[in-house]
Write a protein that holds these residues in place. Sequence first.
Motif, PDB file in Angstrom:
ATOM      1  N   THR A 239      40.960  43.513  37.344  1.00 55.12           N
ATOM      2  CA  THR A 239      41.288  42.605  36.247  1.00 55.12           C
ATOM      3  C   THR A 239      41.003  41.180  36.701  1.00 55.12           C
ATOM      4  OG1 THR A 239      43.061  44.097  35.528  1.00 55.12           O
ATOM      5  CG2 THR A 239      43.064  41.874  34.621  1.00 55.12           C
ATOM      6  N   SER A 240      40.262  40.452  35.901  1.00 58.80           N
ATOM      7  CA  SER A 240      39.922  39.076  36.255  1.00 58.80           C
ATOM      8  C   SER A 240      41.140  38.173  36.094  1.00 58.80           C
ATOM      9  CB  SER A 240      38.781  38.575  35.366  1.00 58.80           C
ATOM     10  OG  SER A 240      39.238  38.403  34.030  1.00 58.80           O
ATOM     11  N   GLY A 241      41.022  36.955  36.598  1.00 58.32           N
ATOM     12  CA  GLY A 241      42.116  36.004  36.471  1.00 58.32           C
ATOM     13  C   GLY A 241      42.472  35.694  35.033  1.00 58.32           C
ATOM     14  N   LEU A 242      41.503  35.878  34.137  1.00 57.99           N
ATOM     15  CA  LEU A 242      41.735  35.627  32.713  1.00 57.99           C
ATOM     16  C   LEU A 242      42.149  36.887  31.958  1.00 57.99           C
ATOM     17  CD1 LEU A 242      38.759  33.195  31.989  1.00 57.99           C
ATOM     18  CD2 LEU A 242      41.155  32.631  32.487  1.00 57.99           C
ATOM     19  N   GLY A 243      42.314  37.990  32.699  1.00 58.58           N
ATOM     20  CA  GLY A 243      42.852  39.199  32.079  1.00 58.58           C
ATOM     21  C   GLY A 243      41.839  40.212  31.602  1.00 58.58           C
ATOM     22  N   LYS A 244      40.558  40.041  31.927  1.00 54.76           N
ATOM     23  CA  LYS A 244      39.546  41.006  31.504  1.00 54.76           C
ATOM     24  C   LYS A 244      39.491  42.174  32.481  1.00 54.76           C
ATOM     25  CE  LYS A 244      34.621  41.547  30.477  1.00 54.76           C
ATOM     26  NZ  LYS A 244      33.293  40.883  30.421  1.00 54.76           N
ATOM     27  N   SER A 245      39.565  43.391  31.953  1.00 51.25           N
ATOM     28  CA  SER A 245      39.543  44.594  32.790  1.00 51.25           C
ATOM     29  C   SER A 245      38.121  45.115  32.940  1.00 51.25           C
ATOM     30  CB  SER A 245      40.428  45.684  32.179  1.00 51.25           C
ATOM     31  OG  SER A 245      41.780  45.279  32.149  1.00 51.25           O
ATOM     32  N   TYR A 246      37.805  45.601  34.123  1.00 57.70           N
ATOM     33  CA  TYR A 246      36.489  46.173  34.384  1.00 57.70           C
ATOM     34  C   TYR A 246      36.593  47.100  35.589  1.00 57.70           C
ATOM     35  CZ  TYR A 246      36.268  42.533  38.008  1.00 57.70           C
ATOM     36  OH  TYR A 246      36.529  41.729  39.087  1.00 57.70           O
ATOM     37  N   VAL A 247      35.505  47.800  35.885  1.00 58.43           N
ATOM     38  CA  VAL A 247      35.478  48.767  36.985  1.00 58.43           C
ATOM     39  C   VAL A 247      34.503  48.286  38.049  1.00 58.43           C
ATOM     40  CG1 VAL A 247      34.933  51.147  37.651  1.00 58.43           C
ATOM     41  CG2 VAL A 247      36.069  50.679  35.469  1.00 58.43           C
ATOM     42  N   GLU A 248      34.924  48.364  39.285  1.00 55.81           N
ATOM     43  CA  GLU A 248      34.064  47.958  40.401  1.00 55.81           C
ATOM     44  C   GLU A 248      33.898  49.132  41.366  1.00 55.81           C
ATOM     45  OE1 GLU A 248      34.950  45.157  44.051  1.00 55.81           O
ATOM     46  OE2 GLU A 248      34.255  43.953  42.345  1.00 55.81           O
ATOM     47  N   PRO A 249      32.669  49.635  41.529  1.00 50.01           N
ATOM     48  CA  PRO A 249      32.439  50.719  42.498  1.00 50.01           C
ATOM     49  C   PRO A 249      32.344  50.167  43.917  1.00 50.01           C
ATOM     50  CG  PRO A 249      30.406  50.196  41.337  1.00 50.01           C
ATOM     51  CD  PRO A 249      31.463  49.304  40.758  1.00 50.01           C
ATOM     52  N   ARG A 250      33.011  50.830  44.841  1.00 51.12           N
ATOM     53  CA  ARG A 250      32.946  50.441  46.250  1.00 51.12           C
ATOM     54  C   ARG A 250      32.731  51.697  47.081  1.00 51.12           C
ATOM     55  NH1 ARG A 250      38.316  46.563  46.783  1.00 51.12           N
ATOM     56  NH2 ARG A 250      37.844  45.151  45.025  1.00 51.12           N
ATOM     57  N   LYS A 251      31.903  51.589  48.075  1.00 55.43           N
ATOM     58  CA  LYS A 251      31.624  52.734  48.928  1.00 55.43           C
ATOM     59  C   LYS A 251      32.896  53.203  49.631  1.00 55.43           C
ATOM     60  CE  LYS A 251      27.158  53.739  48.809  1.00 55.43           C
ATOM     61  NZ  LYS A 251      26.648  55.110  48.553  1.00 55.43           N
ATOM     62  N   VAL A 252      33.080  54.522  49.659  1.00 55.12           N
ATOM     63  CA  VAL A 252      34.149  55.092  50.462  1.00 55.12           C
ATOM     64  C   VAL A 252      33.876  54.723  51.909  1.00 55.12           C
ATOM     65  CG1 VAL A 252      35.177  57.257  51.259  1.00 55.12           C
ATOM     66  CG2 VAL A 252      34.568  56.981  48.859  1.00 55.12           C
ATOM     67  N   ASN A 253      34.934  54.494  52.657  1.00 58.73           N
ATOM     68  CA  ASN A 253      34.804  54.106  54.058  1.00 58.73           C
ATOM     69  C   ASN A 253      33.715  54.910  54.755  1.00 58.73           C
ATOM     70  OD1 ASN A 253      35.547  54.403  57.055  1.00 58.73           O
ATOM     71  ND2 ASN A 253      36.843  52.719  56.399  1.00 58.73           N
ATOM     72  N   GLY A 254      32.812  54.212  55.451  1.00 64.26           N
ATOM     73  CA  GLY A 254      31.685  54.873  56.106  1.00 64.26           C
ATOM     74  C   GLY A 254      32.107  55.954  57.070  1.00 64.26           C
ATOM     75  N   ALA A 255      33.217  55.707  57.763  1.00 64.67           N
ATOM     76  CA  ALA A 255      33.709  56.713  58.692  1.00 64.67           C
ATOM     77  C   ALA A 255      34.153  57.961  57.952  1.00 64.67           C
ATOM     78  CB  ALA A 255      34.870  56.151  59.511  1.00 64.67           C
ATOM     79  N   ALA A 256      34.653  57.777  56.719  1.00 61.41           N
ATOM     80  CA  ALA A 256      35.071  58.930  55.922  1.00 61.41           C
ATOM     81  C   ALA A 256      33.877  59.810  55.599  1.00 61.41           C
ATOM     82  CB  ALA A 256      35.739  58.457  54.633  1.00 61.41           C
ATOM     83  N   ALA A 257      32.784  59.171  55.206  1.00 58.85           N
ATOM     84  CA  ALA A 257      31.578  59.934  54.898  1.00 58.85           C
ATOM     85  C   ALA A 257      31.070  60.673  56.127  1.00 58.85           C
ATOM     86  CB  ALA A 257      30.506  58.997  54.356  1.00 58.85           C
ATOM     87  N   SER A 258      31.107  60.009  57.285  1.00 54.76           N
ATOM     88  CA  SER A 258      30.653  60.641  58.526  1.00 54.76           C
ATOM     89  C   SER A 258      31.544  61.817  58.894  1.00 54.76           C
ATOM     90  CB  SER A 258      30.656  59.614  59.664  1.00 54.76           C
ATOM     91  OG  SER A 258      29.782  58.548  59.377  1.00 54.76           O
ATOM     92  N   CYS A 259      32.849  61.606  58.706  1.00 57.55           N
ATOM     93  CA  CYS A 259      33.807  62.669  59.012  1.00 57.55           C
ATOM     94  C   CYS A 259      33.558  63.881  58.130  1.00 57.55           C
ATOM     95  CB  CYS A 259      35.228  62.158  58.820  1.00 57.55           C
ATOM     96  SG  CYS A 259      36.518  63.372  59.160  1.00 57.55           S
ATOM     97  N   CYS A 260      33.262  63.617  56.852  1.00 55.84           N
ATOM     98  CA  CYS A 260      33.028  64.713  55.913  1.00 55.84           C
ATOM     99  C   CYS A 260      31.764  65.483  56.263  1.00 55.84           C
ATOM    100  CB  CYS A 260      32.931  64.167  54.492  1.00 55.84           C
ATOM    101  SG  CYS A 260      34.538  63.692  53.840  1.00 55.84           S
ATOM    102  N   ARG A 261      30.772  64.790  56.782  1.00 55.72           N
ATOM    103  CA  ARG A 261      29.565  65.499  57.202  1.00 55.72           C
ATOM    104  C   ARG A 261      29.898  66.476  58.320  1.00 55.72           C
ATOM    105  NH1 ARG A 261      26.906  60.584  55.745  1.00 55.72           N
ATOM    106  NH2 ARG A 261      27.361  59.605  57.754  1.00 55.72           N
ATOM    107  N   GLY A 262      30.833  66.045  59.194  1.00 60.88           N
ATOM    108  CA  GLY A 262      31.256  66.938  60.264  1.00 60.88           C
ATOM    109  C   GLY A 262      32.077  68.102  59.746  1.00 60.88           C
ATOM    110  N   LEU A 263      32.932  67.833  58.738  1.00 59.67           N
ATOM    111  CA  LEU A 263      33.758  68.890  58.168  1.00 59.67           C
ATOM    112  C   LEU A 263      32.930  69.887  57.388  1.00 59.67           C
ATOM    113  CD1 LEU A 263      36.793  66.818  56.855  1.00 59.67           C
ATOM    114  CD2 LEU A 263      36.774  68.360  58.807  1.00 59.67           C
ATOM    115  N   GLY A 264      31.874  69.393  56.737  1.00 58.51           N
ATOM    116  CA  GLY A 264      31.056  70.277  55.914  1.00 58.51           C
ATOM    117  C   GLY A 264      30.308  71.289  56.725  1.00 58.51           C
TER     118      GLY A 264
END
Length: 264
Positions: A239-264
């Motif tokens: 939500t912006s300072g003026l109250g507008k709602s929106y969605v922001e994509p952010r990469k899942v922690n890189g270590a999480a992705a690496s860990c999942c490759r090991g789990l897979g």
Amino acid sequence: LSAAKGGRARLPAESLPAAAAGRKGLAFARFQRLDFVYLNAGIMPNPHVNFKALWHGLLTGKVLHMLTTAEGIMTQTDRLNGDGLQEVFATNLFGHFILVRQLECLLCGNEKPSRLIWTSSSNARESAFSLSDYQHAKGRESYSSSKYATDLTSVVLNRKFNKQGLYSSVVCPGLVMSNMTYRILPVFLWKLLMPIMWLIRFFAKTYTLTPYNGAEAHVWLFKQKPEHLDALVKYHSCTSGLGKSYVEPRKVNGAAASCCRGLG
């Protein structure tokens, strides 16, 4: 849960028995498939604020990061539940996971893709999670650990089930004033802090503050085609300072992705 025959069934996932009961309930309803499952149940028992760490963050210029992620300033006291599992792990992740496995036959192999949407958190941190203590029995940041494990689980589920038409996503609702939040500090103190929090929103866009704003990412994902989404992204309600709602994509922690490759 959004069901194929036009009905909707709301099932609790706080415990393993609830998950099993939910599967039976759907069987009785004779649903042929499930389109959406929102996995939102969560607890943060006995939260404590480390004001010393918060003061240190203020002196070192890290206070904004700490206020938006609660890194280093939030601890919890966990306990065992009736199933002999750590309560936070069982409620925030494992109950949901068991429910998904029980519903697998209704989620996979359908004409249209099915969706899992997990409520994660910006508090999910690698440093709070360990595969050797995935229930976080030895630590004091069980909430952060469970949410990081949620991110890991979503990535692995995508790797294993995308070809069967099941897609998983994680969202962060931001800082929402809810019953969970009001357990961290007294309600009157939150009321006093509210003007400051409105100002912080100009710099910390994840201060959504209201449940309506916090649900922005959940609603946005409902409208997207899962085949076009990035499995390694967490979708944040902002939500912006003026109250507008929106969605922001952010990469899942890189270590999480690496860990999942090991789990897979």
